[in-house]
Design a protein around this motif. Sequence first.
Motif, PDB file in Angstrom:
ATOM      1  N   LEU A  86      29.314 -36.231 -19.487  1.00  0.00           N
ATOM      2  CA  LEU A  86      30.751 -38.004 -19.939  1.00  0.00           C
ATOM      3  C   LEU A  86      32.289 -37.263 -20.397  1.00  0.00           C
ATOM      4  N   TYR A  87      32.181 -35.890 -20.514  1.00  0.00           N
ATOM      5  CA  TYR A  87      33.204 -36.011 -21.756  1.00  0.00           C
ATOM      6  C   TYR A  87      34.154 -35.150 -20.396  1.00  0.00           C
ATOM      7  N   GLN A  88      33.177 -34.765 -19.008  1.00  0.00           N
ATOM      8  CA  GLN A  88      34.501 -34.408 -18.034  1.00  0.00           C
ATOM      9  C   GLN A  88      35.391 -35.628 -17.378  1.00  0.00           C
ATOM     10  N   ASP A  89      33.699 -36.585 -16.824  1.00  0.00           N
ATOM     11  CA  ASP A  89      34.667 -37.728 -17.150  1.00  0.00           C
ATOM     12  C   ASP A  89      36.006 -38.012 -17.087  1.00  0.00           C
ATOM     13  N   TRP A  90      35.783 -38.045 -19.196  1.00  0.00           N
ATOM     14  CA  TRP A  90      37.102 -38.365 -19.427  1.00  0.00           C
ATOM     15  C   TRP A  90      38.312 -37.775 -19.104  1.00  0.00           C
ATOM     16  N   LYS A  91      37.804 -36.349 -19.178  1.00  0.00           N
ATOM     17  CA  LYS A  91      38.967 -36.097 -18.789  1.00  0.00           C
ATOM     18  C   LYS A  91      39.684 -35.645 -17.207  1.00  0.00           C
ATOM     19  N   ASP A  92      38.651 -36.407 -16.552  1.00  0.00           N
ATOM     20  CA  ASP A  92      39.022 -36.269 -15.367  1.00  0.00           C
ATOM     21  C   ASP A  92      39.691 -37.954 -14.821  1.00  0.00           C
ATOM     22  N   GLY A  93      40.280 -38.619 -16.245  1.00  0.00           N
ATOM     23  CA  GLY A  93      40.640 -39.820 -16.071  1.00  0.00           C
ATOM     24  C   GLY A  93      39.641 -40.966 -15.235  1.00  0.00           C
ATOM     25  N   GLU A  94      38.355 -40.955 -15.368  1.00  0.00           N
ATOM     26  CA  GLU A  94      37.362 -41.262 -14.680  1.00  0.00           C
ATOM     27  C   GLU A  94      36.993 -42.746 -15.744  1.00  0.00           C
ATOM     28  N   ILE A  95      37.311 -42.628 -16.622  1.00  0.00           N
ATOM     29  CA  ILE A  95      36.856 -43.198 -18.091  1.00  0.00           C
ATOM     30  C   ILE A  95      37.699 -43.267 -19.503  1.00  0.00           C
ATOM     31  N   THR A  96      38.070 -44.077 -19.874  1.00  0.00           N
ATOM     32  CA  THR A  96      38.967 -44.126 -20.997  1.00  0.00           C
ATOM     33  C   THR A  96      38.711 -43.499 -22.281  1.00  0.00           C
ATOM     34  N   ARG A  97      38.999 -43.009 -23.104  1.00  0.00           N
ATOM     35  CA  ARG A  97      38.469 -42.361 -24.301  1.00  0.00           C
ATOM     36  C   ARG A  97      37.721 -43.358 -24.777  1.00  0.00           C
ATOM     37  N   GLU A  98      37.874 -44.950 -25.397  1.00  0.00           N
ATOM     38  CA  GLU A  98      36.861 -45.641 -26.069  1.00  0.00           C
ATOM     39  C   GLU A  98      35.640 -45.712 -24.641  1.00  0.00           C
ATOM     40  N   ASP A  99      35.897 -46.046 -23.468  1.00  0.00           N
ATOM     41  CA  ASP A  99      34.441 -45.885 -22.766  1.00  0.00           C
ATOM     42  C   ASP A  99      33.996 -45.025 -23.283  1.00  0.00           C
ATOM     43  N   TYR A 100      34.564 -43.604 -23.454  1.00  0.00           N
ATOM     44  CA  TYR A 100      34.139 -42.262 -23.458  1.00  0.00           C
ATOM     45  C   TYR A 100      33.068 -41.875 -24.849  1.00  0.00           C
ATOM     46  N   HIS A 101      34.040 -42.639 -25.852  1.00  0.00           N
ATOM     47  CA  HIS A 101      33.000 -43.146 -27.041  1.00  0.00           C
ATOM     48  C   HIS A 101      32.205 -43.888 -27.704  1.00  0.00           C
ATOM     49  N   ASN A 102      31.928 -44.952 -26.695  1.00  0.00           N
ATOM     50  CA  ASN A 102      30.971 -45.985 -26.870  1.00  0.00           C
ATOM     51  C   ASN A 102      29.818 -45.161 -25.672  1.00  0.00           C
ATOM     52  N   MET A 103      30.629 -45.014 -25.125  1.00  0.00           N
ATOM     53  CA  MET A 103      29.202 -44.367 -23.519  1.00  0.00           C
ATOM     54  C   MET A 103      28.365 -43.448 -24.130  1.00  0.00           C
TER      55      MET A 103
END
Length: 162
Positions: A49-66
């Motif tokens: 998940l963290y890498q997906d956020w850093k790569d811009g594949e998900i938003t910060r909000e999505d990262y925290h929710n997921m």
Amino acid sequence: MSHYHRTYAETVTRINTAPVKKCQSKRLDDLIAAKERELAKVTRYKQGLYQDWKDGEITREDYHNMKADYERQTITLTAVLKNLTAERAELANGVDNEHPALVAFMRYQNIDELTRDILVELVDYIKVYENGNISVRFKFADELRKIVEYIELNNETPALVV
């Protein structure tokens, strides 16, 4: 009713005094294996998940929710696994004739009248629906299922169905 539960008690005694007891429950083994696979999958997703956020594949909000959702799933699956493992260990230890479910059912043999005492001891709740249907939840339903499974695992003939 008394015939079935006296038979359970007698069967449990015979199994417990036999030299070898089987203790593996395919149902429990399969459930535990499935929950372990599910937990491993959730753990992998959470780790990526963290890498997906850093790569811009998900938003910060999505990262925290997921992340929060994966953590909730991890807590739930861990608790389920703990309960299933405890149930498997309990099954391996056998069933005691002093088991509360057997004792309770043996106390009320040859019932020909439903009394308040019987209801209080054996029934958890009774639901009456608007259409007139009734469902009864017995206090020892899960325990009785475990006793039946123990008998079926260790008996040449299938346990009686109640």
